[in-house]
Design a protein around this motif. Structure first.
Motif, PDB file in Angstrom:
ATOM      1  N   ASP A   1       0.864  -1.181   0.000  1.00 49.76           N
ATOM      2  CA  ASP A   1       0.000   0.000   0.000  1.00 49.76           C
ATOM      3  C   ASP A   1       0.896   1.226   0.000  1.00 49.76           C
ATOM      4  OD1 ASP A   1      -3.251   0.421   0.892  1.00 49.76           O
ATOM      5  OD2 ASP A   1      -1.925   2.178   0.967  1.00 49.76           O
TER       6      ASP A   1
ATOM      7  N   TYR B   1     -20.639   3.295   3.742  1.00 47.88           N
ATOM      8  CA  TYR B   1     -19.341   2.775   3.304  1.00 47.88           C
ATOM      9  C   TYR B   1     -18.392   3.949   3.142  1.00 47.88           C
ATOM     10  CZ  TYR B   1     -15.905   0.163   0.566  1.00 47.88           C
ATOM     11  OH  TYR B   1     -14.746  -0.431   0.127  1.00 47.88           O
TER      12      TYR B   1
ATOM     13  N   ARG C   1      -0.279   1.644   6.775  1.00 51.86           N
ATOM     14  CA  ARG C   1      -1.466   0.801   6.577  1.00 51.86           C
ATOM     15  C   ARG C   1      -1.041  -0.596   6.126  1.00 51.86           C
ATOM     16  NH1 ARG C   1      -5.203   3.866   3.091  1.00 51.86           N
ATOM     17  NH2 ARG C   1      -5.572   5.015   5.013  1.00 51.86           N
TER      18      ARG C   1
HETATM   19  N1  LIG Z   1     -16.299  -5.632  -5.033  1.00 46.66           N
HETATM   20  C1  LIG Z   1     -16.877  -4.732  -4.263  1.00 46.66           C
HETATM   21  O1  LIG Z   1     -18.000  -4.915  -3.793  1.00 46.66           O
HETATM   22  C2  LIG Z   1     -16.138  -3.475  -3.959  1.00 46.66           C
HETATM   23  C3  LIG Z   1     -16.524  -2.715  -2.842  1.00 46.66           C
HETATM   24  C4  LIG Z   1     -15.795  -1.561  -2.571  1.00 46.66           C
HETATM   25  C5  LIG Z   1     -14.747  -1.168  -3.389  1.00 46.66           C
HETATM   26  N2  LIG Z   1     -14.432  -1.906  -4.490  1.00 46.66           N
HETATM   27  C6  LIG Z   1     -13.334  -1.506  -5.385  1.00 46.66           C
HETATM   28  O2  LIG Z   1     -12.102  -1.730  -4.729  1.00 46.66           O
HETATM   29  C7  LIG Z   1     -11.179  -0.708  -5.043  1.00 46.66           C
HETATM   30  C8  LIG Z   1     -10.675  -0.089  -3.745  1.00 46.66           C
HETATM   31  O3  LIG Z   1     -11.765   0.482  -3.063  1.00 46.66           O
HETATM   32  P1  LIG Z   1     -11.706   0.740  -1.483  1.00 46.66           P
HETATM   33  O4  LIG Z   1     -13.062   1.081  -1.061  1.00 46.66           O
HETATM   34  O5  LIG Z   1     -10.986  -0.373  -0.815  1.00 46.66           O
HETATM   35  O6  LIG Z   1     -10.791   2.073  -1.454  1.00 46.66           O
HETATM   36  P2  LIG Z   1      -9.876   2.552  -0.263  1.00 46.66           P
HETATM   37  O7  LIG Z   1      -9.574   3.986  -0.525  1.00 46.66           O
HETATM   38  O8  LIG Z   1     -10.489   2.175   1.034  1.00 46.66           O
HETATM   39  O9  LIG Z   1      -8.535   1.702  -0.428  1.00 46.66           O
HETATM   40  C9  LIG Z   1      -7.633   1.880  -1.493  1.00 46.66           C
HETATM   41  C10 LIG Z   1      -6.230   1.615  -0.965  1.00 46.66           C
HETATM   42  O10 LIG Z   1      -5.307   1.724  -2.049  1.00 46.66           O
HETATM   43  C11 LIG Z   1      -4.149   2.383  -1.579  1.00 46.66           C
HETATM   44  N3  LIG Z   1      -3.409   2.947  -2.698  1.00 46.66           N
HETATM   45  C12 LIG Z   1      -3.666   4.091  -3.382  1.00 46.66           C
HETATM   46  N4  LIG Z   1      -2.752   4.265  -4.353  1.00 46.66           N
HETATM   47  C13 LIG Z   1      -1.909   3.209  -4.276  1.00 46.66           C
HETATM   48  C14 LIG Z   1      -0.766   2.831  -5.019  1.00 46.66           C
HETATM   49  N5  LIG Z   1      -0.299   3.564  -6.042  1.00 46.66           N
HETATM   50  N6  LIG Z   1      -0.130   1.688  -4.677  1.00 46.66           N
HETATM   51  C15 LIG Z   1      -0.582   0.934  -3.643  1.00 46.66           C
HETATM   52  N7  LIG Z   1      -1.657   1.256  -2.909  1.00 46.66           N
HETATM   53  C16 LIG Z   1      -2.319   2.380  -3.235  1.00 46.66           C
HETATM   54  C17 LIG Z   1      -4.699   3.423  -0.611  1.00 46.66           C
HETATM   55  O11 LIG Z   1      -3.696   3.901   0.278  1.00 46.66           O
HETATM   56  C18 LIG Z   1      -5.786   2.626   0.101  1.00 46.66           C
HETATM   57  O12 LIG Z   1      -5.290   1.945   1.231  1.00 46.66           O
HETATM   58  C19 LIG Z   1     -11.923   0.268  -5.940  1.00 46.66           C
HETATM   59  O13 LIG Z   1     -11.597   0.045  -7.267  1.00 46.66           O
HETATM   60  C20 LIG Z   1     -13.391  -0.025  -5.710  1.00 46.66           C
HETATM   61  O14 LIG Z   1     -14.166   0.208  -6.859  1.00 46.66           O
HETATM   62  C21 LIG Z   1     -15.093  -3.057  -4.757  1.00 46.66           C
END
Ligand SMILES: NC(=O)c1ccc[n+]([C@@H]2O[C@H](COP(=O)([O-])OP(=O)(O)OC[C@H]3O[C@@H](n4cnc5c(N)ncnc54)[C@H](O)[C@@H]3O)[C@@H](O)[C@H]2O)c1
Length: 351
Positions: A34, A217, A39
């Motif tokens: 991450d 969420y 984190r």
């Molecule tokens: N399948 C589902 O039901 C579902 C639900 C929620 C989110 N999602 C998808 O999951 C993805 C993440 O969503 P989320 O809610 O977990 O977001 P989030 O913001 O909670 O988590 C994203 C994470 O990625 C990290 N990050 C950002 N840039 C980065 C990089 N260059 N390298 C490594 N880590 C990096 C951030 O620090 C963060 O910890 C999105 O694409 C979202 O559409 C899917």
């Protein structure tokens, strides 16, 4: 043979990936990555994972990693997925696979050139309500599906963080929530070729961060930017004449609602909010209530099934079946809906 897995991006949704891998005897969690190093370290400690890093390239260069789950913000999906494929890893990429058609085309090329597997995280396909519907469909119980209607309405459900920033998310509820239910309908309709889309988007209410006493969420990182749509409504037409209607919101003066319906010439189904099949026998309408543990969308079971399915793909027991080509068709559909909303007219989908 266990698959050695790294999870890239360990914010909110990564929790479901980590739990599902941890509980699956066919997986070994070997690394988390991450951009927020603290984190990553906290997640590694929480799940007993040996390695935490903030450098994606380190994970991809590691011969001790067979497969990756990509759980970063939307804009980064395609570039990290392509780098992972080209580094010889199998990929489970969260939805949407890509934000633009060009990125999606690059991923199709990357899977063809590398032979690695790419599976999109369409978790709704793997919950029992959808699995049962698919089985009945495949047995011809509903005939030809010519119409579908899908809704995820949140009255005050903008997750904040990068989700509200169009430069990182690619859009609002349509690309975030709509993608799930468009895919589920499209998959159950037999994945027809899309020919046009007509849509409208609105930004009337904003993120509604003023709303109190209501949990929602939330993305892991806070941000106050909000320049995505609040509400999107659209119709997609397919070759052969079938249509899919979708509407979805982060903010709307409405009751929260989720519903997914398909209508065929022999029968129909409401997959969400609760599975119900509808048909006709001997001049009588029938409602069929399957007896299964969860008639609604069971997120936890869906995730466990999805991860187990991905691990079978990694072991080459089955091919990827939520493929880059399907992600490309989704990118075409979403792009056409946004373009239609922008110009105020139906947009043909060309290829
Ligand atoms: N399948 C589902 O039901 C579902 C639900 C929620 C989110 N999602 C998808 O999951 C993805 C993440 O969503 P989320 O809610 O977990 O977001 P989030 O913001 O909670 O988590 C994203 C994470 O990625 C990290 N990050 C950002 N840039 C980065 C990089 N260059 N390298 C490594 N880590 C990096 C951030 O620090 C963060 O910890 C999105 O694409 C979202 O559409 C899917």
């Amino acid at each position: 043979m266990t698959t050695r897995v790294a999870v890239i991006g360990v914010g909110a949704i990564a929790t479901q990936h980590l739990i599902s891998y941890q509980h699956n005897p066919q997986a070994e969690l070997v690394a988390v990555c991450d951009i927020d190093r603290a984190r990553a370290k906290a997640r590694a400690d929480e799940f007993g994972i040996p390695r935490a890093t903030d450098v994606v390239e380190e994970v991809l260069a590691d011969p001790g990693v067979d497969a990756v789950s990509i759980c970063v913000p939307n804009l980064l999906h395609a570039s990290i997925a392509e780098a992972a494929l080209r580094a010889g890893k199998d990929v489970l990429v969260e939805k949407p696979m890509a934000v633009t058609v060009g990125e999606a085309e690059a991923l199709v090329r990357a899977t063809q050139e590398t032979g690695q597997a790419l599976q999109i995280g369409y978790v709704r396909r793997f919950a029992p309500n959808a699995l049962v519907t698919k089985r009945f469909l495949d047995e011809g119980e509903f005939g030809d599906i010519y119409a579908a209607r899908a809704t995820i309405i949140r009255a005050a459900g903008n997750p904040g963080g990068w989700f509200g920033d169009i430069g990182v998310s690619g859009g609002g509820p349509l690309i975030d929530l709509g993608v799930h239910i468009i895919d589920l309908c499209w998959y159950l309709m037999g994945m027809p070729t899309a020919v046009s889309a007509s849509g409208a988007t609105f930004s009337a209410l904003g993120a509604r961060d003023n709303i109190q006493h209501l949990s929602r969420y939330r993305a892991a990182s806070a941000s106050r930017v909000n320049n995505v749509e609040d509400y999107a409504t659209a119709q997609v037409r397919f070759e052969g004449g079938a249509v899919l209607d979708v509407d979805t919101s982060y903010s709307l003066h409405a009751r929260n609602a989720t519903s997914v319906k398909i209508h065929g010439d022999k029968g129909g189904a409401e997959i969400e909010p609760e599975l119900l099949m509808i048909t006709e026998r001997h001049d009588t309408l029938l409602h069929i209530h399957p007896q299964i543990d969860s008639l609604g969308f069971d997120f936890t079971v869906g995730f466990a099934n999805q991860i187990d399915h991905f691990l079978r793909i990694c072991r080459r027991e089955i091919p990827a079946d939520a493929t880059a080509e399907q992600g490309l068709e989704m990118a075409r559909i979403l792009t056409a809906i946004y373009e239609s909303a922008r110009i105020g007219a139906e947009v043909p989908i060309t290829r």
